[in-house]
Design a protein around this motif. Structure first.
Motif, PDB file in Angstrom:
ATOM      1  N   HIS A 151       4.024 -50.766  -8.643  1.00 37.85           N
ATOM      2  CA  HIS A 151       4.896 -51.442  -9.863  1.00 37.85           C
ATOM      3  C   HIS A 151       5.852 -51.177  -9.308  1.00 37.85           C
ATOM      4  CE1 HIS A 151       1.618 -50.684 -12.519  1.00 37.85           C
ATOM      5  NE2 HIS A 151       1.243 -49.663 -12.574  1.00 37.85           N
ATOM      6  N   CYS A 208       3.286 -57.391 -16.405  1.00 38.80           N
ATOM      7  CA  CYS A 208       3.027 -56.040 -15.927  1.00 38.80           C
ATOM      8  C   CYS A 208       1.870 -55.069 -16.978  1.00 38.80           C
ATOM      9  CB  CYS A 208       3.412 -55.542 -14.383  1.00 38.80           C
ATOM     10  SG  CYS A 208       2.082 -54.235 -14.308  1.00 38.80           S
ATOM     11  N   CYS A 210       1.793 -52.325 -17.339  1.00 34.95           N
ATOM     12  CA  CYS A 210       3.059 -50.934 -17.599  1.00 34.95           C
ATOM     13  C   CYS A 210       4.781 -51.281 -18.168  1.00 34.95           C
ATOM     14  CB  CYS A 210       3.379 -50.716 -15.719  1.00 34.95           C
ATOM     15  SG  CYS A 210       4.489 -51.672 -15.379  1.00 34.95           S
ATOM     16  N   CYS A 257       5.590 -56.824 -11.046  1.00 38.10           N
ATOM     17  CA  CYS A 257       5.010 -55.620 -10.429  1.00 38.10           C
ATOM     18  C   CYS A 257       4.182 -56.117  -8.823  1.00 38.10           C
ATOM     19  CB  CYS A 257       4.252 -54.965 -10.888  1.00 38.10           C
ATOM     20  SG  CYS A 257       5.606 -53.963 -11.838  1.00 38.10           S
TER      21      CYS A 257
HETATM   22 ZN   LIG Z   1       3.702 -52.598 -13.004  1.00 36.11          ZN
END
Ligand SMILES: [Zn+2]
Length: 385
Positions: free
Chosen positions: A244, A254, A256, A261
């Motif tokens: 990440h 991403c 996240c 990332c």
């Molecule tokens: Zn990420």
């Protein structure tokens, strides 16, 4: 009373010290152990006698390449690998991979069990407990002293929990408490890449390195760090979300919540998407066959990893990076390109060469790492927990 406790603790610490020395260095004489530890020869004789009685250590003939002392031959002490076994389990979204791991990191009877998709947390825990019990029942001849679990995702080390996973829609999972109701031997949990890093330190080619990084190049990308001879930890969940780190600002979104990332460009998942391949074996075959698009995609992924890794190395000044996971296979160009790129890019790499290699533990590093958790925290480091 206090004196008794101190004596017991000192004895445990000394035993732990000797076991770790034999793990790191291989066979050693009592004299060599005494010299390194600064413990008296009498103390080492006493500790080694106890460890031999417990079956964990054995005498293994005369030590090679040492001078006999006063006409006496130097007897080698070594770990008795098969005296202590644990069960290692690596969990991912698709499968459980489990096997028996001994005191020296030797692995046997590895099984891969598919995990049915769309499990909720209760179903997953029940499935995991059932598989562990079935495995142990199938191996009545082995005394299993602990279970280590290397899990995908963030882990609360203190509470033994898997932390909520947005991708699966899971809340925090109280994994250790649940399993410990059904499994009597101690259970140890950590993030799977941290476990693999520990395996590399305990059993891999990096035993003698005090500072190195282990990068997992698989379904996703993660990393673990050994700094000053210890697996690096920070905060509630440890560290190591290398996948990440940002490769491309304003790049692909991403899961996240960030953009650009490394996982979105260089993970196995990203490569499968890019090549519209169904699994990594297909990618491997295409690469072996020399398919240009596949080779180009893998080379590009390796360059992405090298760019992010180079920035990191400038900051931490590592001398070694170990690669593991499917994309680190010697059949693919990934490891070679990272080795070349990373030794050209960072300022510090031009001062000191950075050793980059794929782990000798191969595919088994996942299970050896999980088992390593139970060996390290249940035996080697037990007295210091
Ligand atoms: Zn990420």
């Amino acid at each position: 009373m206090l004196k008794g406790q101190n004596t017991t603790r000192t004895k445990q610490l000394n035993q732990s010290l000797v076991l770790k020395l034999l793990l790191q260095n291989g066979p050693m004489s009592r004299q060599q152990i005494s010299e390194i530890t600064d413990l008296t020869p009498a103390t080492i004789t006493y500790i080694s006698a106890e460890l031999i009685e417990q079956g964990l250590v054995m005498e293994k003939g005369d030590l090679q390449n040492t001078k006999p002392r006063a006409g006496r031959k130097s007897v080698a002490l070594d770990l008795n690998g098969d005296s202590y076994w644990v069960l290692g389990i690596n969990t991912s979204m698709e499968k459980l991979k489990m096997g028996l791991v001994n005191l020296k990191g030797m692995i046997t009877d590895v099984q891969s069990i598919p995990v049915p998709s769309k499990f909720n947390t209760e179903e997953f825990l029940s499935f995991l407990a059932k598989q562990i019990k079935m495995y142990l029942q199938a191996h009545p001849e082995v005394k299993v002293s602990g279970v280590g679990i290397g899990a995908l995702g963030a882990v609360d080390l203190e509470k033994g929990k898997l932390l909520g996973n947005d991708r699966l829609g899971w809340p925090d999972v109280d994994l250790i408490s649940y399993l410990q109701k059904e499994i009597t031997v101690p259970i140890f949990l950590d993030n799977n890449v941290s476990a693999m890093t520990l395996a590399e330190k305990m059993f891999g080619n990096s035993k003698q390195f005090t500072d190195f990084m282990c990068i997992y190049l698989g379904h996703r990308i993660g990393a673990g760090l050994v700094l000053k001879n210890e697996l690096y930890r920070n905060g509630r969940t440890g560290a190591g979300e290398f996948g990440h780190m940002t490769y491309m600002p304003e790049g692909r979104t991403c899961w996240c919540g960030n953009k650009g990332c490394l996982n979105q460009y260089a993970s196995e998942e990203a490569i499968l998407n890019e090549l519209q391949a169904t699994n990594v074996d297909e990618v491997l075959q295409r690469a072996v066959d020399g398919e240009v698009q596949t080779i180009n995609t893998l080379e590009k992924a390796a360059e992405c990893i090298s760019i992010v890794l180079s920035s990191f190395i400038n900051m931490v000044n590592l001398k070694k990076v170990v690669l593991c996971g499917t994309l680190s296979s010697f059949l693919l160009p990934v490891a070679d390109i990272i080795r070349k790129e990373v030794n050209q890019r960072p300022y510090l790499a031009r001062i000191d060469h950075i050793e980059i290699e794929s782990s000798k533990l191969g595919d088994n590093i996942e299970v050896i790492g999980a088992g390593g958790l139970a060996l390290w925290y249940g035996l080697y480091q037990k007295s210091q927990c």
